[in-house]
Design an enzyme around this catalytic site. Sequence first.
Site, PDB file in Angstrom:
ATOM      1  N   ASN A  10       0.952  -1.109   0.114  1.00 53.72           N
ATOM      2  CA  ASN A  10       0.089   0.017   0.130  1.00 53.72           C
ATOM      3  C   ASN A  10       1.016   1.266   0.038  1.00 53.72           C
ATOM      4  O   ASN A  10       0.219   2.327  -0.143  1.00 53.72           O
ATOM      5  CB  ASN A  10      -0.939   0.095   1.385  1.00 53.72           C
ATOM      6  CG  ASN A  10      -0.257  -0.075   2.525  1.00 53.72           C
ATOM      7  OD1 ASN A  10       0.970  -0.442   2.723  1.00 53.72           O
ATOM      8  ND2 ASN A  10      -1.003   0.064   3.601  1.00 53.72           N
ATOM      9  N   CYS A  11       2.166   1.170  -0.083  1.00 54.64           N
ATOM     10  CA  CYS A  11       2.992   2.279  -0.360  1.00 54.64           C
ATOM     11  C   CYS A  11       3.087   2.832  -1.505  1.00 54.64           C
ATOM     12  O   CYS A  11       3.016   2.331  -2.419  1.00 54.64           O
ATOM     13  CB  CYS A  11       4.493   2.004   0.148  1.00 54.64           C
ATOM     14  SG  CYS A  11       5.666   3.026  -0.491  1.00 54.64           S
ATOM     15  N   ASP A  12       2.741   4.138  -1.557  1.00 56.51           N
ATOM     16  CA  ASP A  12       2.514   4.995  -2.873  1.00 56.51           C
ATOM     17  C   ASP A  12       3.886   4.877  -3.892  1.00 56.51           C
ATOM     18  O   ASP A  12       3.913   4.629  -4.891  1.00 56.51           O
ATOM     19  CB  ASP A  12       2.471   6.577  -2.558  1.00 56.51           C
ATOM     20  CG  ASP A  12       1.017   6.769  -2.035  1.00 56.51           C
ATOM     21  OD1 ASP A  12       0.274   5.861  -1.974  1.00 56.51           O
ATOM     22  OD2 ASP A  12       0.613   7.896  -1.336  1.00 56.51           O
TER      23      ASP A  12
END
Length: 115
Positions: A10-12
């Site tokens: 879920n890290c951009d």
Amino acid sequence: MTITMYGIPNCDTIKKAKKWLDAENLAYEFHDYRKQGVDLQMVTTFCNALGWENVLNKRGTTFRQLSQEQKDNLNQDNAVALMVEQPAMIKRPILLVNDSYHIGFKADQYAAIFA
């Protein structure tokens, strides 16, 4: 060519790096710290290849929540222990291409790696 990306889905920055690799049709494996875990040997390998100061994510909330004393007394040993305990403190993504490690994501950096 073997490519492994390490990080948290879920890290951009991970999303941008995956999108770049997909757009270039480069096959890769994704190692999810939360699902597949992190161990002392893995973090030590990252730190030996990239330098522990580069691997430690000092911008994230997990790091900012450390006490001032913990931040002031950081060295490779306790930084590695913290990263094993809190994988969110590992800068993302870490990319392993064949036997070479790379950290972070910038389109021009990836273009150079895969040129």
